[in-house]
Design a protein around this motif. Structure first.
Motif, PDB file in Angstrom:
ATOM      1  N   VAL A 162     -32.626 -22.001  14.379  1.00 51.18           N
ATOM      2  CA  VAL A 162     -34.144 -22.204  14.737  1.00 51.18           C
ATOM      3  C   VAL A 162     -34.453 -23.477  15.203  1.00 51.18           C
ATOM      4  O   VAL A 162     -34.121 -24.233  14.753  1.00 51.18           O
ATOM      5  CB  VAL A 162     -35.045 -21.740  13.493  1.00 51.18           C
ATOM      6  CG1 VAL A 162     -36.331 -21.855  13.838  1.00 51.18           C
ATOM      7  CG2 VAL A 162     -34.762 -20.481  12.902  1.00 51.18           C
ATOM      8  N   ALA A 163     -34.879 -23.412  16.278  1.00 51.67           N
ATOM      9  CA  ALA A 163     -35.220 -24.682  16.930  1.00 51.67           C
ATOM     10  C   ALA A 163     -36.774 -25.287  16.231  1.00 51.67           C
ATOM     11  O   ALA A 163     -37.608 -24.727  16.210  1.00 51.67           O
ATOM     12  CB  ALA A 163     -35.576 -24.526  18.409  1.00 51.67           C
ATOM     13  N   ILE A 164     -36.448 -26.424  15.494  1.00 44.72           N
ATOM     14  CA  ILE A 164     -37.688 -27.203  14.931  1.00 44.72           C
ATOM     15  C   ILE A 164     -38.114 -28.062  16.050  1.00 44.72           C
ATOM     16  O   ILE A 164     -37.702 -28.993  15.844  1.00 44.72           O
ATOM     17  CB  ILE A 164     -36.982 -27.796  13.326  1.00 44.72           C
ATOM     18  CG1 ILE A 164     -36.488 -26.923  12.714  1.00 44.72           C
ATOM     19  CG2 ILE A 164     -38.310 -28.425  12.769  1.00 44.72           C
ATOM     20  CD1 ILE A 164     -35.672 -27.229  11.597  1.00 44.72           C
ATOM     21  N   LEU A 165     -39.276 -27.687  16.617  1.00 40.84           N
ATOM     22  CA  LEU A 165     -39.905 -28.402  17.555  1.00 40.84           C
ATOM     23  C   LEU A 165     -41.328 -28.825  17.277  1.00 40.84           C
ATOM     24  O   LEU A 165     -42.085 -28.035  17.365  1.00 40.84           O
ATOM     25  CB  LEU A 165     -39.700 -27.478  18.965  1.00 40.84           C
ATOM     26  CG  LEU A 165     -38.332 -27.500  19.414  1.00 40.84           C
ATOM     27  CD1 LEU A 165     -38.518 -26.251  20.214  1.00 40.84           C
ATOM     28  CD2 LEU A 165     -37.555 -28.590  19.832  1.00 40.84           C
ATOM     29  N   GLY A 170     -36.087 -18.715   7.415  1.00 39.14           N
ATOM     30  CA  GLY A 170     -37.488 -18.311   7.692  1.00 39.14           C
ATOM     31  C   GLY A 170     -37.665 -17.945   9.143  1.00 39.14           C
ATOM     32  O   GLY A 170     -36.803 -17.677   9.799  1.00 39.14           O
ATOM     33  N   ILE A 171     -38.992 -18.042   9.652  1.00 38.58           N
ATOM     34  CA  ILE A 171     -39.412 -17.681  10.779  1.00 38.58           C
ATOM     35  C   ILE A 171     -40.431 -18.472  11.464  1.00 38.58           C
ATOM     36  O   ILE A 171     -41.344 -19.065  10.712  1.00 38.58           O
ATOM     37  CB  ILE A 171     -39.656 -16.137  10.889  1.00 38.58           C
ATOM     38  CG1 ILE A 171     -39.919 -15.637  12.288  1.00 38.58           C
ATOM     39  CG2 ILE A 171     -41.043 -15.926  10.146  1.00 38.58           C
ATOM     40  CD1 ILE A 171     -40.293 -14.339  12.588  1.00 38.58           C
ATOM     41  N   GLN A 172     -40.602 -19.069  12.621  1.00 40.21           N
ATOM     42  CA  GLN A 172     -41.211 -19.849  12.915  1.00 40.21           C
ATOM     43  C   GLN A 172     -42.456 -19.851  13.513  1.00 40.21           C
ATOM     44  O   GLN A 172     -43.539 -20.761  13.987  1.00 40.21           O
ATOM     45  CB  GLN A 172     -40.354 -20.937  14.132  1.00 40.21           C
ATOM     46  CG  GLN A 172     -40.907 -22.317  14.312  1.00 40.21           C
ATOM     47  CD  GLN A 172     -39.971 -23.021  15.242  1.00 40.21           C
ATOM     48  OE1 GLN A 172     -38.749 -22.556  15.669  1.00 40.21           O
ATOM     49  NE2 GLN A 172     -40.466 -24.049  15.908  1.00 40.21           N
ATOM     50  N   ASN A 185     -36.656 -15.952  19.999  1.00 42.33           N
ATOM     51  CA  ASN A 185     -36.961 -15.222  21.183  1.00 42.33           C
ATOM     52  C   ASN A 185     -37.380 -13.834  20.880  1.00 42.33           C
ATOM     53  O   ASN A 185     -37.494 -13.166  21.833  1.00 42.33           O
ATOM     54  CB  ASN A 185     -35.739 -15.159  22.232  1.00 42.33           C
ATOM     55  CG  ASN A 185     -35.603 -16.495  22.559  1.00 42.33           C
ATOM     56  OD1 ASN A 185     -36.197 -17.464  22.524  1.00 42.33           O
ATOM     57  ND2 ASN A 185     -34.371 -16.720  23.324  1.00 42.33           N
ATOM     58  N   VAL A 186     -37.502 -13.320  19.655  1.00 43.98           N
ATOM     59  CA  VAL A 186     -38.068 -11.903  19.144  1.00 43.98           C
ATOM     60  C   VAL A 186     -39.423 -12.186  18.749  1.00 43.98           C
ATOM     61  O   VAL A 186     -40.433 -11.208  19.444  1.00 43.98           O
ATOM     62  CB  VAL A 186     -36.844 -11.479  18.200  1.00 43.98           C
ATOM     63  CG1 VAL A 186     -37.636 -10.029  17.738  1.00 43.98           C
ATOM     64  CG2 VAL A 186     -35.731 -11.012  19.089  1.00 43.98           C
ATOM     65  N   HIS A 187     -39.577 -12.660  17.939  1.00 45.09           N
ATOM     66  CA  HIS A 187     -40.794 -12.696  17.127  1.00 45.09           C
ATOM     67  C   HIS A 187     -41.573 -14.258  16.857  1.00 45.09           C
ATOM     68  O   HIS A 187     -42.213 -14.326  15.945  1.00 45.09           O
ATOM     69  CB  HIS A 187     -41.127 -11.926  15.800  1.00 45.09           C
ATOM     70  CG  HIS A 187     -40.978 -10.443  15.780  1.00 45.09           C
ATOM     71  ND1 HIS A 187     -39.974  -9.744  15.138  1.00 45.09           N
ATOM     72  CD2 HIS A 187     -41.500  -9.739  16.670  1.00 45.09           C
ATOM     73  CE1 HIS A 187     -40.176  -8.721  15.310  1.00 45.09           C
ATOM     74  NE2 HIS A 187     -41.079  -8.434  16.392  1.00 45.09           N
ATOM     75  N   VAL A 188     -41.335 -15.097  17.793  1.00 41.97           N
ATOM     76  CA  VAL A 188     -41.846 -16.474  17.774  1.00 41.97           C
ATOM     77  C   VAL A 188     -42.708 -16.882  19.018  1.00 41.97           C
ATOM     78  O   VAL A 188     -43.726 -16.203  19.251  1.00 41.97           O
ATOM     79  CB  VAL A 188     -40.854 -17.399  17.334  1.00 41.97           C
ATOM     80  CG1 VAL A 188     -41.376 -18.712  17.099  1.00 41.97           C
ATOM     81  CG2 VAL A 188     -40.366 -16.927  15.893  1.00 41.97           C
ATOM     82  N   ASP A 189     -41.870 -17.602  19.939  1.00 39.04           N
ATOM     83  CA  ASP A 189     -42.661 -18.352  21.054  1.00 39.04           C
ATOM     84  C   ASP A 189     -43.074 -17.289  21.987  1.00 39.04           C
ATOM     85  O   ASP A 189     -44.425 -17.087  22.184  1.00 39.04           O
ATOM     86  CB  ASP A 189     -41.606 -19.338  21.449  1.00 39.04           C
ATOM     87  CG  ASP A 189     -42.190 -20.040  22.495  1.00 39.04           C
ATOM     88  OD1 ASP A 189     -42.767 -21.376  22.148  1.00 39.04           O
ATOM     89  OD2 ASP A 189     -42.210 -19.662  23.862  1.00 39.04           O
ATOM     90  N   GLY A 190     -42.245 -16.609  22.908  1.00 31.86           N
ATOM     91  CA  GLY A 190     -42.748 -15.913  23.752  1.00 31.86           C
ATOM     92  C   GLY A 190     -43.530 -14.699  23.371  1.00 31.86           C
ATOM     93  O   GLY A 190     -44.385 -14.126  24.050  1.00 31.86           O
TER      94      GLY A 190
END
Length: 519
Positions: free
Chosen positions: A20-23, A295-297, A70-75
């Motif tokens: 996961v990218a932590i940004l 987890g999920i972001q 890319n599935v259930h976070v940013d986009g």
């Protein structure tokens, strides 16, 4: 998925962690050039004895993709919610760059990185599901009963059907990849939406026929017959197959597994996870030792954007003034959905009684993505990676049933639609002043249609369905809603679909073609 230990009251993740990218800044570049449908065989290192099926190591690998960035976070957040009239990007004016601003205000361009990220994310999920099916069909080293094979196939076909349902609503014409493919044979032309929907129906029908009604407690959150029928109902509803949608929703409602007993105030707290309201919920967990990787972001993207203890995330997906005005007087769902920040003259309180600070960049945040401060302290992290993602709630199913019944028509179906609609309103008004959210009594089909659409808006606000609902309700409804929200760049005929990512068109050497309005 979470496995619940009744002795320690701790959650242990079965699936392996994904990167996961932590940004903290809210900025990420998307330069993924993976072709749709391509894959590399992996060794899944998370069959730790918790699985009961010899194919579980592959099944869990597919489940794990549900938590992928890319599935259930940013986009996903931007395309399903921020694009709609109910939400704005939030944060600071330039945060997210042209990709996100273009999605919020329109138009979206073919080089938008979020489009390419969604494309590759959901095809990665499809690839993992296809790998499960390939293992069942071709791996002779695995000794398994016929029932174990069917169970693995049902879970994989649910995940594949769900991934294609997201893709067809995002992009319309997409390639159908129904087997494991390598780079040499992955350049597959697009199928029509009708062909994709037929494929989705087949996958979900198989899942609904073969998944269990429920799982043992250690597999809480694992896919069920109710989840398959619930998503299938939405697939039918999207195509205006009203009788089929009504029947599929009714299968969920008569299964005995779900009800509206969970308070609306509780559903979105950590204590409301996997309740009787939950039909399909992406599982996540965190601990002091592992605060993010399991987890999920998604929650952190929507957390209050402040400083110190109020640095809870990026501050994206903020409720719009149009959503704020959509609620009836005293509707408790408004306060549970919209977290107001304080001004010097209007102090506000969070659901946990914390006084919100003055001077945050946005006046409103998504209260359904607000985390318990006690859990933040115990995990040693403020960004909510432990929060599950509610993909399908029981109230959604009940409202789908109401909508389909009204469209089928006839006195009996109108009565059934009203009963379903009013059951959702009755749960919402519990504890509210007398006269709040009175029962709907209109029997005219058009008036009842409007009432059901309004109820979906306020019941499911900020839950990633609004844009899809507007599109399936047609150009008149969608265009009016988006214009009222000030999103004047929106054009229904073009923006009902995202552009096919230019990266994918280039990789295909022109096999993939662009959607209407983006050339």
């Amino acid at each position: 998925m979470k496995i619940f230990d009744n002795k320690t009251r701790n959650f242990t993740l079965v699936a392996a962690a994904f990167a996961v990218a932590i940004l903290g800044s809210g900025c990420k570049k998307f330069l993924d050039t993976q072709k749709q449908g391509s894959y590399s065989t992996e060794t899944y290192p998370f069959s730790n004895g918790a699985g009961d099926n010899p194919y579980d190591q592959f099944v869990f690998g597919a489940y794990n993709e549900l938590r992928a960035y890319n599935v259930h976070v940013d986009g996903f957040l931007v395309a399903t919610s921020i694009r709609s009239d109910d939400a704005d990007k939030g944060s600071t004016p330039t945060d997210g760059g042209a990709d996100v601003i273009g999605m919020d205000n329109f138009t979206v361009v073919p080089t938008n990185g979020r489009c390419n990220a969604l494309w590759t994310g959901y095809y990665n999920l499809i690839s993992k599901a296809n790998l499960v099916l390939d293992q069942v069909a071709n791996n002779k080293d695995i000794v398994a009963t016929e029932s174990a094979k069917i169970q693995a196939q049902a879970e994989a076909r649910f995940l594949r059907g769900y991934a294609y349902f997201m893709l067809v609503r995002f992009f319309g014409r997409v390639p159908l990849v129904d087997k494991v493919v390598g780079a040499s044979d992955s350049n597959i032309p697009q199928s029509t939406p009708a062909q994709v929907y037929a494929f989705i129906e087949s996958d979900l029908q198989f899942a609904a026929a073969n998944l269990p009604l429920s799982w043992p407690a250690k597999f809480v959150g694992r896919l069920t017959r109710g989840a398959a029928n619930g998503i299938l109902a939405k697939v039918y509803l999207t195509q205006q197959k009203w009788a089929a949608a009504m029947a599929a929703a009714n299968m969920v409602m008569t299964s005995g597994q779900y009800d509206l007993s969970t308070s609306y105030d509780v559903i979105f707290r950590e204590t409301g996870e996997n309740s009787k309201e939950s039909v399909f919920e992406v599982q996540a967990t965190a601990s002091a030792a592992v605060p993010t990787a399991n987890g999920i972001q998604l929650t952190s993207h929507q957390g209050v954007r402040g400083s110190g203890v109020w640095d809870l995330g990026w501050g994206w997906n903020t409720p719009s003034v149009q959503l704020e005005a959509a609620y009836e007087a005293n509707d408790p769902r408004k306060a549970r959905t919209i977290l107001y920040t304080s001004t010097a003259s209007t102090p506000g309180l969070t659901i946990y009684g914390e006084t919100t600070p003055v001077g945050l960049p946005n006046p409103r945040y998504n209260n359904k993505a607000y985390t318990n401060p006690a859990i933040r302290a115990s995990v040693g992290n403020r960004f909510g990676y432990w929060m599950n993602v509610r993909i399908l709630r029981y109230a959604d199913v009940v409202l789908m049933y109401a909508e389909a019944a009204n469209e089928v028509g006839g006195a009996a179906n109108t009565t059934a639609a009203l009963t379903a609609l009013n059951s959702v309103r009755a749960r919402a008004r519990r504890g509210a002043p007398a006269g709040t959210l009175p029962d709907i009594t209109v029997t005219d089909q058009a008036a009842l249609r409007t009432a059901i659409q309004q109820e979906r808006r306020v019941e499911l606000a900020m839950e990633y369905d609004r844009f899809f609902d507007l599109i399936r309700w047609g150009s008149t409804v969608a265009q009016a809603a988006m214009t009222a929200a000030g999103k004047t760049g929106f054009s229904y005929d073009r923006d009902k679909y995202l552009p096919i990512p230019q990266t994918q068109i280039d990789l295909s050497k022109g096999v993939l073609t662009q959607n209407f309005g983006y050339n």
